[in-house]
Write a protein that holds these residues in place. Structure first.
Motif, PDB file in Angstrom:
ATOM      1  N   MET B  46      37.667  42.243  26.201  1.00 50.87           N
ATOM      2  CA  MET B  46      37.347  43.638  26.824  1.00 50.87           C
ATOM      3  C   MET B  46      38.222  44.592  26.098  1.00 50.87           C
ATOM      4  O   MET B  46      38.406  45.748  26.531  1.00 50.87           O
ATOM      5  CB  MET B  46      37.842  43.524  28.284  1.00 50.87           C
ATOM      6  CG  MET B  46      36.926  42.368  29.050  1.00 50.87           C
ATOM      7  SD  MET B  46      37.013  42.432  30.868  1.00 50.87           S
ATOM      8  CE  MET B  46      38.818  41.890  30.891  1.00 50.87           C
ATOM      9  N   GLY B  47      38.998  44.411  24.981  1.00 48.95           N
ATOM     10  CA  GLY B  47      39.610  45.147  24.341  1.00 48.95           C
ATOM     11  C   GLY B  47      40.870  45.810  24.954  1.00 48.95           C
ATOM     12  O   GLY B  47      41.351  47.008  24.824  1.00 48.95           O
ATOM     13  N   GLY B  48      41.425  44.922  25.937  1.00 45.15           N
ATOM     14  CA  GLY B  48      42.538  45.577  26.829  1.00 45.15           C
ATOM     15  C   GLY B  48      42.309  46.301  28.203  1.00 45.15           C
ATOM     16  O   GLY B  48      42.919  47.062  28.696  1.00 45.15           O
ATOM     17  N   ALA B  49      40.914  46.568  28.259  1.00 44.71           N
ATOM     18  CA  ALA B  49      40.660  47.790  29.087  1.00 44.71           C
ATOM     19  C   ALA B  49      41.145  47.250  30.481  1.00 44.71           C
ATOM     20  O   ALA B  49      41.311  47.957  31.365  1.00 44.71           O
ATOM     21  CB  ALA B  49      38.814  47.590  29.279  1.00 44.71           C
ATOM     22  N   VAL B  50      40.759  45.864  30.834  1.00 44.17           N
ATOM     23  CA  VAL B  50      41.448  45.606  32.063  1.00 44.17           C
ATOM     24  C   VAL B  50      42.973  44.789  31.997  1.00 44.17           C
ATOM     25  O   VAL B  50      42.834  43.702  31.302  1.00 44.17           O
ATOM     26  CB  VAL B  50      40.519  44.381  32.750  1.00 44.17           C
ATOM     27  CG1 VAL B  50      41.172  43.932  34.201  1.00 44.17           C
ATOM     28  CG2 VAL B  50      39.131  45.147  33.165  1.00 44.17           C
ATOM     29  N   PRO B  51      44.070  45.138  32.543  1.00 41.81           N
ATOM     30  CA  PRO B  51      45.254  44.438  32.517  1.00 41.81           C
ATOM     31  C   PRO B  51      45.308  42.868  32.810  1.00 41.81           C
ATOM     32  O   PRO B  51      44.354  42.563  33.723  1.00 41.81           O
ATOM     33  CB  PRO B  51      46.197  45.233  33.366  1.00 41.81           C
ATOM     34  CG  PRO B  51      45.328  46.122  34.270  1.00 41.81           C
ATOM     35  CD  PRO B  51      44.046  46.347  33.662  1.00 41.81           C
ATOM     36  N   VAL B  52      45.877  42.352  32.127  1.00 45.31           N
ATOM     37  CA  VAL B  52      45.873  40.885  32.277  1.00 45.31           C
ATOM     38  C   VAL B  52      46.202  40.188  33.767  1.00 45.31           C
ATOM     39  O   VAL B  52      45.325  39.617  34.258  1.00 45.31           O
ATOM     40  CB  VAL B  52      47.224  40.204  31.628  1.00 45.31           C
ATOM     41  CG1 VAL B  52      46.693  38.658  31.484  1.00 45.31           C
ATOM     42  CG2 VAL B  52      47.281  40.772  30.342  1.00 45.31           C
ATOM     43  N   SER B  53      47.005  41.082  34.295  1.00 49.36           N
ATOM     44  CA  SER B  53      47.309  40.951  35.999  1.00 49.36           C
ATOM     45  C   SER B  53      45.908  40.936  36.757  1.00 49.36           C
ATOM     46  O   SER B  53      45.791  40.255  37.561  1.00 49.36           O
ATOM     47  CB  SER B  53      48.355  41.732  36.338  1.00 49.36           C
ATOM     48  OG  SER B  53      48.256  42.238  37.476  1.00 49.36           O
ATOM     49  N   SER B  54      45.357  41.936  36.462  1.00 52.56           N
ATOM     50  CA  SER B  54      43.965  42.177  37.064  1.00 52.56           C
ATOM     51  C   SER B  54      42.889  41.175  36.917  1.00 52.56           C
ATOM     52  O   SER B  54      42.328  40.668  37.501  1.00 52.56           O
ATOM     53  CB  SER B  54      43.513  43.623  36.819  1.00 52.56           C
ATOM     54  OG  SER B  54      44.499  44.572  37.312  1.00 52.56           O
ATOM     55  N   VAL B  55      42.913  40.694  35.417  1.00 55.86           N
ATOM     56  CA  VAL B  55      42.037  39.808  35.331  1.00 55.86           C
ATOM     57  C   VAL B  55      42.224  38.405  35.889  1.00 55.86           C
ATOM     58  O   VAL B  55      41.470  37.802  36.371  1.00 55.86           O
ATOM     59  CB  VAL B  55      42.238  39.342  33.619  1.00 55.86           C
ATOM     60  CG1 VAL B  55      41.319  38.167  33.388  1.00 55.86           C
ATOM     61  CG2 VAL B  55      41.700  40.532  32.678  1.00 55.86           C
ATOM     62  N   TYR B  56      43.427  38.188  35.936  1.00 54.76           N
ATOM     63  CA  TYR B  56      43.902  36.717  36.736  1.00 54.76           C
ATOM     64  C   TYR B  56      43.236  37.014  38.218  1.00 54.76           C
ATOM     65  O   TYR B  56      42.682  36.156  38.773  1.00 54.76           O
ATOM     66  CB  TYR B  56      45.367  36.628  37.063  1.00 54.76           C
ATOM     67  CG  TYR B  56      45.799  35.778  35.765  1.00 54.76           C
ATOM     68  CD1 TYR B  56      45.646  34.514  35.450  1.00 54.76           C
ATOM     69  CD2 TYR B  56      46.640  36.526  34.898  1.00 54.76           C
ATOM     70  CE1 TYR B  56      45.993  33.801  34.334  1.00 54.76           C
ATOM     71  CE2 TYR B  56      47.027  35.918  33.794  1.00 54.76           C
ATOM     72  CZ  TYR B  56      46.519  34.462  33.419  1.00 54.76           C
ATOM     73  OH  TYR B  56      47.051  33.856  32.332  1.00 54.76           O
ATOM     74  N   ARG B  57      43.568  38.276  38.768  1.00 52.45           N
ATOM     75  CA  ARG B  57      43.190  38.373  40.105  1.00 52.45           C
ATOM     76  C   ARG B  57      41.733  38.482  40.405  1.00 52.45           C
ATOM     77  O   ARG B  57      41.214  37.609  41.146  1.00 52.45           O
ATOM     78  CB  ARG B  57      43.840  39.627  40.673  1.00 52.45           C
ATOM     79  CG  ARG B  57      44.068  39.486  42.317  1.00 52.45           C
ATOM     80  CD  ARG B  57      44.367  40.957  42.692  1.00 52.45           C
ATOM     81  NE  ARG B  57      44.703  41.842  41.779  1.00 52.45           N
ATOM     82  CZ  ARG B  57      45.469  42.733  41.486  1.00 52.45           C
ATOM     83  NH1 ARG B  57      46.815  42.746  41.925  1.00 52.45           N
ATOM     84  NH2 ARG B  57      45.645  43.592  40.435  1.00 52.45           N
ATOM     85  N   THR B  58      40.912  38.962  39.542  1.00 51.32           N
ATOM     86  CA  THR B  58      39.485  39.189  39.352  1.00 51.32           C
ATOM     87  C   THR B  58      39.100  37.623  39.271  1.00 51.32           C
ATOM     88  O   THR B  58      37.996  37.369  39.925  1.00 51.32           O
ATOM     89  CB  THR B  58      39.103  40.099  38.137  1.00 51.32           C
ATOM     90  OG1 THR B  58      39.680  41.540  38.428  1.00 51.32           O
ATOM     91  CG2 THR B  58      37.472  40.001  38.259  1.00 51.32           C
ATOM     92  N   LEU B  59      39.547  36.883  38.615  1.00 51.27           N
ATOM     93  CA  LEU B  59      38.982  35.467  38.301  1.00 51.27           C
ATOM     94  C   LEU B  59      39.088  34.856  39.533  1.00 51.27           C
ATOM     95  O   LEU B  59      38.193  33.990  39.943  1.00 51.27           O
ATOM     96  CB  LEU B  59      39.591  34.819  36.944  1.00 51.27           C
ATOM     97  CG  LEU B  59      39.167  35.256  35.566  1.00 51.27           C
ATOM     98  CD1 LEU B  59      40.140  34.926  34.405  1.00 51.27           C
ATOM     99  CD2 LEU B  59      37.954  35.055  35.455  1.00 51.27           C
ATOM    100  N   ALA B  60      40.246  34.921  40.071  1.00 54.49           N
ATOM    101  CA  ALA B  60      40.544  34.106  41.401  1.00 54.49           C
ATOM    102  C   ALA B  60      39.481  34.735  42.330  1.00 54.49           C
ATOM    103  O   ALA B  60      38.983  33.876  43.182  1.00 54.49           O
ATOM    104  CB  ALA B  60      41.907  34.489  42.044  1.00 54.49           C
ATOM    105  N   VAL B  61      39.231  36.132  42.533  1.00 54.98           N
ATOM    106  CA  VAL B  61      38.096  36.614  43.473  1.00 54.98           C
ATOM    107  C   VAL B  61      36.910  35.984  43.252  1.00 54.98           C
ATOM    108  O   VAL B  61      36.081  35.406  44.103  1.00 54.98           O
ATOM    109  CB  VAL B  61      38.219  37.992  43.474  1.00 54.98           C
ATOM    110  CG1 VAL B  61      36.786  38.543  44.334  1.00 54.98           C
ATOM    111  CG2 VAL B  61      39.475  38.803  44.244  1.00 54.98           C
ATOM    112  N   LEU B  62      36.577  36.054  42.013  1.00 56.31           N
ATOM    113  CA  LEU B  62      35.339  35.273  41.412  1.00 56.31           C
ATOM    114  C   LEU B  62      35.049  33.913  41.811  1.00 56.31           C
ATOM    115  O   LEU B  62      33.898  33.452  41.979  1.00 56.31           O
ATOM    116  CB  LEU B  62      34.919  35.658  39.951  1.00 56.31           C
ATOM    117  CG  LEU B  62      34.780  37.322  39.572  1.00 56.31           C
ATOM    118  CD1 LEU B  62      34.701  37.425  38.083  1.00 56.31           C
ATOM    119  CD2 LEU B  62      33.473  37.941  40.480  1.00 56.31           C
TER     120      LEU B  62
END
Lengths: 144, 144
Positions: B46-62
């Motif tokens: 995503m070209g750094g558009a979403v910070p890693v920290s949020s990626v992890y949280r998002t994946l957990a939610v998904l």
DNA sequence: GCCTATAATGAGAATCATTATCAACAAGCC
DNA sequence: GGCTTGTTGATAATGATTCTCATTATAGGC
């Protein structure tokens, strides 16, 4: 003493490493329990006889020599079990809750089909296939 | 826009969470690439558009909502891909060297056999079986 | 048996993926 | 507008694993 131990010693010798007391400890713990164990679990299983740091190193050596096989589970935990040529071919029930793993064997006819498939896969994909394993995911008795 | 997105939005709504811009980003990156991606790989994709920290949280939610499925690989790395009901049922070629994963589909007859087996397993073992996946281990084209 | 070269060990520090924390922010609702 | 609640980003904390290095054990040659 058992036949297996001879074979393991040989395999390690081929890899150019010694079959030391610590390594024997780890191997016998793995043989004692069925289903894969993590470094921490092994450390406990051996009553702390071998320090965690050494358990990790030993597992790496054993894996390199093809004596044990890794199994990557939830929470970044890697569990090891005796390699296929020592423990026989089998598959896994994996608990999606706690990561515990149980071994199962497939009925011969299905296993044969699987073998055949894996052979084909190797040619379809640009992929040199080695082993295969069927994982059935679910919840174990304790986590239900 | 695509039908899938509607279904995902609904699924998330049922789980009581919003389908925000960041979450859409992650989902579309996962849809764009085939084969599972780790949090770090997604971050790059995503070209750094979403910070890693949020990626992890998002994946957990998904994952919690059943939109994506985790796949645990070597070196403690967890990769995610769209859940079965969105991406279709398939199996994996796993590179024992670099951990890369390719998706494959099984010939229908074998898949049917597998289904049947998994059903039986559930009754043999005290294990409530959910999904199943066949993993073929080997070396991918790059690592050969 | 004694030396020496080399492999193996143990303790602890360092690394790396992942998770938790918390203050700032946005969306929906009265 | 203000309130409530869900979401985000930055950063600290955690936990499994790996690395480092000084110490110890082992196999061979003498």
């Amino acid at each position: 003493m058992p036949v297996q131990d001879r074979q393991i010693e040989e395999r390690l010798a081929e890899a150019g490493v010694r079959y030391t007391a610590g390594r024997r400890h780890v191997v016998s713990a793995l043989e004692r329990v069925d289903g894969p164990l993590s470094a921490a679990e092994l450390h406990l299983e051996m009553g702390g006889a071998v320090p965690v740091s050494s358990v990790y190193r030993t597992l790496a050596v054993l894996e390199e020599a093809g004596v044990v096989e890794p199994h990557h589970g939830a929470r970044g935990i890697t569990r090891y079990e005796m390699a296929e040529w020592l423990a026989g071919h089998h598959h896994h029930l994996v608990c999606i809750e706690c990561g515990a793993v149980e071994d199962i064997e497939l009925p011969a006819p299905l296993e044969v089909e699987l073998e055949r498939l894996v052979g084909q896969v190797s040619s379809w994909a640009s992929f040199s296939a080695g082993g295969h394993s069927l994982e059935v995911d679910g919840r174990c008795a304790r986590c239900r």
